[in-house]
Design an enzyme around this catalytic site. Structure first.
Site, PDB file in Angstrom:
ATOM      1  N   SER A   1       0.832  -1.215   0.000  1.00 17.76           N
ATOM      2  CA  SER A   1       0.000   0.000   0.000  1.00 17.76           C
ATOM      3  C   SER A   1       0.859   1.253   0.000  1.00 17.76           C
ATOM      4  CB  SER A   1      -0.951   0.002   1.204  1.00 17.76           C
ATOM      5  OG  SER A   1      -0.233   0.099   2.421  1.00 17.76           O
TER       6      SER A   1
ATOM      7  N   ASP B   1       6.882   2.871   6.145  1.00 17.43           N
ATOM      8  CA  ASP B   1       6.683   2.170   4.871  1.00 17.43           C
ATOM      9  C   ASP B   1       6.794   3.129   3.690  1.00 17.43           C
ATOM     10  OD1 ASP B   1       6.075   0.183   6.684  1.00 17.43           O
ATOM     11  OD2 ASP B   1       4.373  -0.578   5.555  1.00 17.43           O
TER      12      ASP B   1
END
Length: 223
Positions: A143, A201
């Protein structure tokens, strides 16, 4: 505004240390993977904006004129909240109780498209296709790579950052200043999808390599 096709990619990640503690402000060490997400942006003049995510079987399109008429002032009001996500569901035509990753990927796109492109005199018509070598829901940053690709492509489309690719070059990279802006918007996409991500991330997807991350502070690790 950008008129040619744009291709962007971003890597996944593995967290070597601090997988869960990073959310609580502790140090995390993370490295980029040699598995990437790819995005192709095609500007056009059809009056539509399309999103194609073949890995998860999503294909959606919206009338630009209808999106242009929406009251998007809620996008300016600080942090992403559950109320904002509910309004994005209305824009997407999703039921209130939807919350799977497929729907959240669409909401992240709409959030970034409307937020970044709303400064333009008119919302742009375009088609975006995103495909990936990263499996979803595997802890490998799929994602974040998705959000990073979207942020980079839309910022370039709207000339918030320059296209770094010069004539004759196959690949290129944005400057550190431009990467900062990409990372900022990628984090917002992550917040739509995950609610309260740490930011590590999207930082790895934006800068690549090996990083030390703590409470938004990023430093490269030398090999």
């Amino acid at each position: 505004m950008l008129s040619e096709v744009l291709l962007v990619s971003a890597p996944g990640k593995v967290i070597l240390h601090g997988e869960h503690a990073v959310v609580h402000g502790k140090v995390a060490l993370a490295v980029a993977l040699n598995l990437r997400t790819y995005l192709r942006l095609q500007p056009h003049s059809s009056g539509k904006v399309g999103l194609n995510l073949p890995n998860i079987g999503i294909k959606r399109a919206w009338d630009v004129a209808r999106l242009q008429l929406l009251d998007t002032n809620f996008l300016e009001q600080g942090d992403i909240t559950p109320e904002k996500v509910e309004k994005l569901k209305e824009v997407a035509g999703f039921p209130e109780d939807c919350g799977n990753h497929e729907h959240l990927a669409v909401l992240a796109f709409l959030y970034l498209y409307l937020s970044i492109c709303r400064k333009q005199s008119a919302l742009p018509s375009l088609d975006i296709t995103v495909w990936s070598e990263l499996p979803t829901s595997a802890g490998l940053g799929s994602s974040a790579a998705y959000s990073t690709c979207l942020a980079a492509a839309l910022l370039t489309l709207c000339e918030e950052i320059p296209n770094p690719l010069k004539d004759g070059e196959a690949t290129s990279r944005w400057t550190s200043e431009d990467l900062e802006l990409i990372n900022k918007w990628a984090f917002q996409g992550e917040r739509v999808i995950h609610g309260n991500p740490s930011g590590v991330d999207n930082a790895v997807s934006t800068w690549g390599g090996a990083l030390r991350y703590q409470q938004g502070k990023i430093s490269s690790l030398k090999r």
